[in-house]
Design a protein around this motif. Structure first.
Motif, mmCIF file in Angstrom:
data_model
loop_
_atom_site.group_PDB
_atom_site.id
_atom_site.type_symbol
_atom_site.label_atom_id
_atom_site.label_comp_id
_atom_site.label_asym_id
_atom_site.label_seq_id
_atom_site.Cartn_x
_atom_site.Cartn_y
_atom_site.Cartn_z
ATOM 1 N N LEU A 56 -3.707 58.238 9.525
ATOM 2 C CA LEU A 56 -3.445 57.156 8.574
ATOM 3 C C LEU A 56 -2.867 55.944 9.317
ATOM 4 O O LEU A 56 -3.276 54.811 9.076
ATOM 5 C CB LEU A 56 -2.499 57.617 7.467
ATOM 6 N N HIS A 57 -1.961 56.194 10.235
ATOM 7 C CA HIS A 57 -1.392 55.128 11.062
ATOM 8 C C HIS A 57 -2.480 54.446 11.877
ATOM 9 O O HIS A 57 -2.539 53.215 11.954
ATOM 10 C CB HIS A 57 -0.314 55.718 11.985
ATOM 11 N N SER A 76 -7.454 48.651 10.977
ATOM 12 C CA SER A 76 -7.757 47.711 9.903
ATOM 13 C C SER A 76 -7.098 46.365 10.169
ATOM 14 O O SER A 76 -7.728 45.314 10.010
ATOM 15 C CB SER A 76 -7.287 48.267 8.564
ATOM 16 N N GLY A 77 -5.847 46.389 10.591
ATOM 17 C CA GLY A 77 -5.145 45.145 10.894
ATOM 18 C C GLY A 77 -5.769 44.395 12.052
ATOM 19 O O GLY A 77 -5.956 43.179 11.994
ATOM 20 N N LEU A 137 -7.233 52.420 3.993
ATOM 21 C CA LEU A 137 -7.442 53.616 3.175
ATOM 22 C C LEU A 137 -8.904 54.042 3.141
ATOM 23 O O LEU A 137 -9.204 55.239 3.083
ATOM 24 C CB LEU A 137 -6.921 53.378 1.753
ATOM 25 N N ILE A 138 -9.818 53.080 3.189
ATOM 26 C CA ILE A 138 -11.246 53.427 3.238
ATOM 27 C C ILE A 138 -11.548 54.200 4.517
ATOM 28 O O ILE A 138 -12.210 55.247 4.487
ATOM 29 C CB ILE A 138 -12.122 52.160 3.136
ATOM 30 N N TYR A 139 -11.045 53.724 5.661
ATOM 31 C CA TYR A 139 -11.238 54.455 6.919
ATOM 32 C C TYR A 139 -10.641 55.858 6.809
ATOM 33 O O TYR A 139 -11.253 56.837 7.228
ATOM 34 C CB TYR A 139 -10.597 53.715 8.097
ATOM 35 N N PHE A 140 -9.448 55.956 6.240
ATOM 36 C CA PHE A 140 -8.765 57.242 6.117
ATOM 37 C C PHE A 140 -9.536 58.200 5.219
ATOM 38 O O PHE A 140 -9.647 59.391 5.521
ATOM 39 C CB PHE A 140 -7.344 57.017 5.585
ATOM 40 N N ILE A 141 -10.080 57.707 4.115
ATOM 41 C CA ILE A 141 -10.852 58.556 3.207
ATOM 42 C C ILE A 141 -12.086 59.108 3.900
ATOM 43 O O ILE A 141 -12.416 60.293 3.759
ATOM 44 C CB ILE A 141 -11.232 57.782 1.926
#
Length: 136
Positions: free
Chosen positions: A80-81, A87-88, A53-57
């Motif tokens: 988002l995907h 992230s994973g 979510l940080i990357y997405f923001i």
């Protein structure tokens, strides 16, 4: 403005999750068990989702922080995907190279990778220390 507030909340949740590793009463069961395993999965899930979510923001706010096969990740729902995927990979390994961080994304990825390497180690050390305390 709302994005930065959400960013603060996400960082607070990740920090709170990591803090439980260092609080003496965080685990009721001191030995390696299914409860400990599930506990570790929840910590990793919080970190994984939080950093995604940080990357997405950051992408939503117009920052270029990820490249997919050399192309900038655009502000779409598919990003988002990509953010969760990256992230994973960052949390659990060194990545495949298809998604690459740039700019401030590199710093965020380093922090996430550092957390990904230290959480299991601190979990095991804590379990061993607690086990030795109980045995006297």
């Amino acid at each position: 403005m709302l994005g930065y507030l959400l960013l603060f909340v996400i960082i607070f949740i990740i920090t709170s999750s990591l803090r439980t590793l260092f609080v003496p009463t965080a685990l009721q069961e001191k030995y390696l068990s299914w409860e400990s395993f599930i506990y570790l999965i929840f910590i990793f899930s919080t970190i994984f989702l939080g950093f995604g979510l940080i990357y997405f923001i950051f992408i939503q706010n117009g920052f270029t922080i990820l490249l997919v096969n050399g192309n900038e990740v655009k502000d779409t729902i598919t990003s988002l995907h990509t953010c969760f995927y990256f992230s994973g990979l960052t949390l659990f390994s060194v990545g495949y190279g298809d998604v690459v961080p740039v700019g401030i994304g590199r710093g965020i990825a380093i922090i996430e990778a550092l957390i990904g390497y230290t959480v299991p180690a601190s979990f095991i050390v804590r379990t061993v220390v607690d086990f030795k305390k109980e045995r006297g």
